[in-house]
Design a protein around this motif. Structure first.
Motif, PDB file in Angstrom:
ATOM      1  N   ALA A  20       0.821  -1.207   0.000  1.00 20.54           N
ATOM      2  CA  ALA A  20       0.000   0.000   0.000  1.00 20.54           C
ATOM      3  C   ALA A  20       0.856   1.260   0.000  1.00 20.54           C
ATOM      4  O   ALA A  20       0.517   2.249  -0.661  1.00 20.54           O
ATOM      5  N   THR A  21       1.967   1.249   0.701  1.00 21.70           N
ATOM      6  CA  THR A  21       2.836   2.425   0.757  1.00 21.70           C
ATOM      7  C   THR A  21       3.437   2.719  -0.609  1.00 21.70           C
ATOM      8  O   THR A  21       3.486   3.878  -1.045  1.00 21.70           O
ATOM      9  N   LYS A  22       3.887   1.686  -1.287  1.00 22.20           N
ATOM     10  CA  LYS A  22       4.451   1.859  -2.625  1.00 22.20           C
ATOM     11  C   LYS A  22       3.390   2.397  -3.588  1.00 22.20           C
ATOM     12  O   LYS A  22       3.666   3.295  -4.388  1.00 22.20           O
ATOM     13  N   GLU A  23       2.182   1.867  -3.495  1.00 20.96           N
ATOM     14  CA  GLU A  23       1.091   2.330  -4.361  1.00 20.96           C
ATOM     15  C   GLU A  23       0.744   3.790  -4.063  1.00 20.96           C
ATOM     16  O   GLU A  23       0.502   4.584  -4.967  1.00 20.96           O
ATOM     17  N   PHE A  24       0.724   4.154  -2.784  1.00 25.10           N
ATOM     18  CA  PHE A  24       0.455   5.536  -2.403  1.00 25.10           C
ATOM     19  C   PHE A  24       1.523   6.465  -2.964  1.00 25.10           C
ATOM     20  O   PHE A  24       1.215   7.525  -3.519  1.00 25.10           O
ATOM     21  N   ASN A  25       2.776   6.075  -2.836  1.00 21.14           N
ATOM     22  CA  ASN A  25       3.860   6.924  -3.349  1.00 21.14           C
ATOM     23  C   ASN A  25       3.780   7.065  -4.865  1.00 21.14           C
ATOM     24  O   ASN A  25       4.023   8.146  -5.402  1.00 21.14           O
ATOM     25  N   ASN A  26       3.442   5.999  -5.566  1.00 20.86           N
ATOM     26  CA  ASN A  26       3.279   6.090  -7.025  1.00 20.86           C
ATOM     27  C   ASN A  26       2.158   7.048  -7.400  1.00 20.86           C
ATOM     28  O   ASN A  26       2.296   7.855  -8.329  1.00 20.86           O
ATOM     29  N   MET A  27       1.045   6.981  -6.705  1.00 16.78           N
ATOM     30  CA  MET A  27      -0.078   7.889  -7.006  1.00 16.78           C
ATOM     31  C   MET A  27       0.267   9.318  -6.626  1.00 16.78           C
ATOM     32  O   MET A  27      -0.119  10.258  -7.326  1.00 16.78           O
ATOM     33  N   ARG A  28       1.009   9.480  -5.534  1.00 10.62           N
ATOM     34  CA  ARG A  28       1.402  10.829  -5.128  1.00 10.62           C
ATOM     35  C   ARG A  28       2.337  11.437  -6.170  1.00 10.62           C
ATOM     36  O   ARG A  28       2.189  12.600  -6.543  1.00 10.62           O
ATOM     37  N   GLU A  29       3.289  10.652  -6.677  1.00 14.07           N
ATOM     38  CA  GLU A  29       4.215  11.148  -7.688  1.00 14.07           C
ATOM     39  C   GLU A  29       3.494  11.460  -8.998  1.00 14.07           C
ATOM     40  O   GLU A  29       3.895  12.350  -9.737  1.00 14.07           O
ATOM     41  N   ALA A  30       2.433  10.748  -9.283  1.00 10.45           N
ATOM     42  CA  ALA A  30       1.671  10.986 -10.512  1.00 10.45           C
ATOM     43  C   ALA A  30       0.788  12.223 -10.390  1.00 10.45           C
ATOM     44  O   ALA A  30       0.249  12.697 -11.393  1.00 10.45           O
ATOM     45  N   GLY A  31       0.611  12.756  -9.174  1.00 11.26           N
ATOM     46  CA  GLY A  31      -0.182  13.964  -8.986  1.00 11.26           C
ATOM     47  C   GLY A  31      -1.668  13.704  -8.844  1.00 11.26           C
ATOM     48  O   GLY A  31      -2.480  14.593  -9.111  1.00 11.26           O
ATOM     49  N   ILE A  32      -2.039  12.518  -8.446  1.00 12.14           N
ATOM     50  CA  ILE A  32      -3.461  12.191  -8.300  1.00 12.14           C
ATOM     51  C   ILE A  32      -4.054  12.895  -7.092  1.00 12.14           C
ATOM     52  O   ILE A  32      -5.187  13.382  -7.136  1.00 12.14           O
ATOM     53  N   PHE A  33      -3.314  12.964  -6.009  1.00 12.31           N
ATOM     54  CA  PHE A  33      -3.822  13.570  -4.781  1.00 12.31           C
ATOM     55  C   PHE A  33      -3.573  15.072  -4.804  1.00 12.31           C
ATOM     56  O   PHE A  33      -2.463  15.529  -5.042  1.00 12.31           O
ATOM     57  N   GLU A  34      -4.603  15.838  -4.506  1.00 10.16           N
ATOM     58  CA  GLU A  34      -4.461  17.300  -4.485  1.00 10.16           C
ATOM     59  C   GLU A  34      -3.909  17.786  -3.156  1.00 10.16           C
ATOM     60  O   GLU A  34      -3.297  18.835  -3.085  1.00 10.16           O
ATOM     61  N   SER A  35      -4.139  17.046  -2.088  1.00  9.84           N
ATOM     62  CA  SER A  35      -3.733  17.508  -0.759  1.00  9.84           C
ATOM     63  C   SER A  35      -2.303  17.078  -0.397  1.00  9.84           C
ATOM     64  O   SER A  35      -1.793  17.505   0.628  1.00  9.84           O
ATOM     65  N   VAL A  36      -1.692  16.261  -1.208  1.00  9.63           N
ATOM     66  CA  VAL A  36      -0.341  15.772  -0.914  1.00  9.63           C
ATOM     67  C   VAL A  36       0.578  16.203  -2.045  1.00  9.63           C
ATOM     68  O   VAL A  36       0.358  15.878  -3.200  1.00  9.63           O
ATOM     69  N   ARG A  37       1.611  16.962  -1.686  1.00  5.92           N
ATOM     70  CA  ARG A  37       2.546  17.409  -2.717  1.00  5.92           C
ATOM     71  C   ARG A  37       3.612  16.346  -2.964  1.00  5.92           C
ATOM     72  O   ARG A  37       4.059  15.699  -2.012  1.00  5.92           O
ATOM     73  N   PRO A  38       4.031  16.148  -4.182  1.00  7.46           N
ATOM     74  CA  PRO A  38       5.105  15.182  -4.442  1.00  7.46           C
ATOM     75  C   PRO A  38       6.413  15.692  -3.855  1.00  7.46           C
ATOM     76  O   PRO A  38       6.672  16.883  -3.788  1.00  7.46           O
ATOM     77  N   THR A  39       7.182  14.760  -3.393  1.00 10.78           N
ATOM     78  CA  THR A  39       8.476  15.130  -2.833  1.00 10.78           C
ATOM     79  C   THR A  39       9.455  15.405  -3.963  1.00 10.78           C
ATOM     80  O   THR A  39       9.389  14.763  -5.002  1.00 10.78           O
ATOM     81  N   GLY A  40      10.330  16.359  -3.770  1.00  8.08           N
ATOM     82  CA  GLY A  40      11.302  16.691  -4.812  1.00  8.08           C
ATOM     83  C   GLY A  40      12.445  15.720  -4.839  1.00  8.08           C
ATOM     84  O   GLY A  40      13.166  15.566  -3.870  1.00  8.08           O
ATOM     85  N   LYS A  41      12.604  15.020  -5.953  1.00  6.43           N
ATOM     86  CA  LYS A  41      13.716  14.080  -6.086  1.00  6.43           C
ATOM     87  C   LYS A  41      14.668  14.551  -7.156  1.00  6.43           C
ATOM     88  O   LYS A  41      14.366  15.175  -8.077  1.00  6.43           O
TER      89      LYS A  41
END
Length: 76
Positions: free
Chosen positions: A55-76
């Motif tokens: 679930a954590t990996k899936e959440f991070n993938n969706m966060r990086e894709a910009g699906i969530f509006e309330s969570v900003r992607p981390t700068g890599k």
């Protein structure tokens, strides 16, 4: 010439004694077919999916894709 008297007593009971066991057997066969044809394969598919699901990996993938509006992607 006289007509035969119609049977007025017992035709429903006679039909039920014939049709009720058949209906009961068919309903049991339909229930068993649904259980083993639909329910069990579905439970196996869910178990196989969640066996390797992270679930954590899936959440991070969706966060990086910009699906969530309330969570900003981390700068890599």
């Amino acid at each position: 010439m006289s007509l035969a008297k119609p049977v007025m007593r017992g035709p429903l009971g006679k039909r039920l004694r014939f049709h009720l066991p058949i209906a009961f057997a068919l309903s049991l066969m339909a229930a068993a077919a649904f259980k083993f044809g639909v329910t069990e394969p579905r439970k196996r598919a869910y178990a196989d999916f969640y066996k390797n699901y992270d679930a954590t990996k899936e959440f991070n993938n969706m966060r990086e894709a910009g699906i969530f509006e309330s969570v900003r992607p981390t700068g890599k």
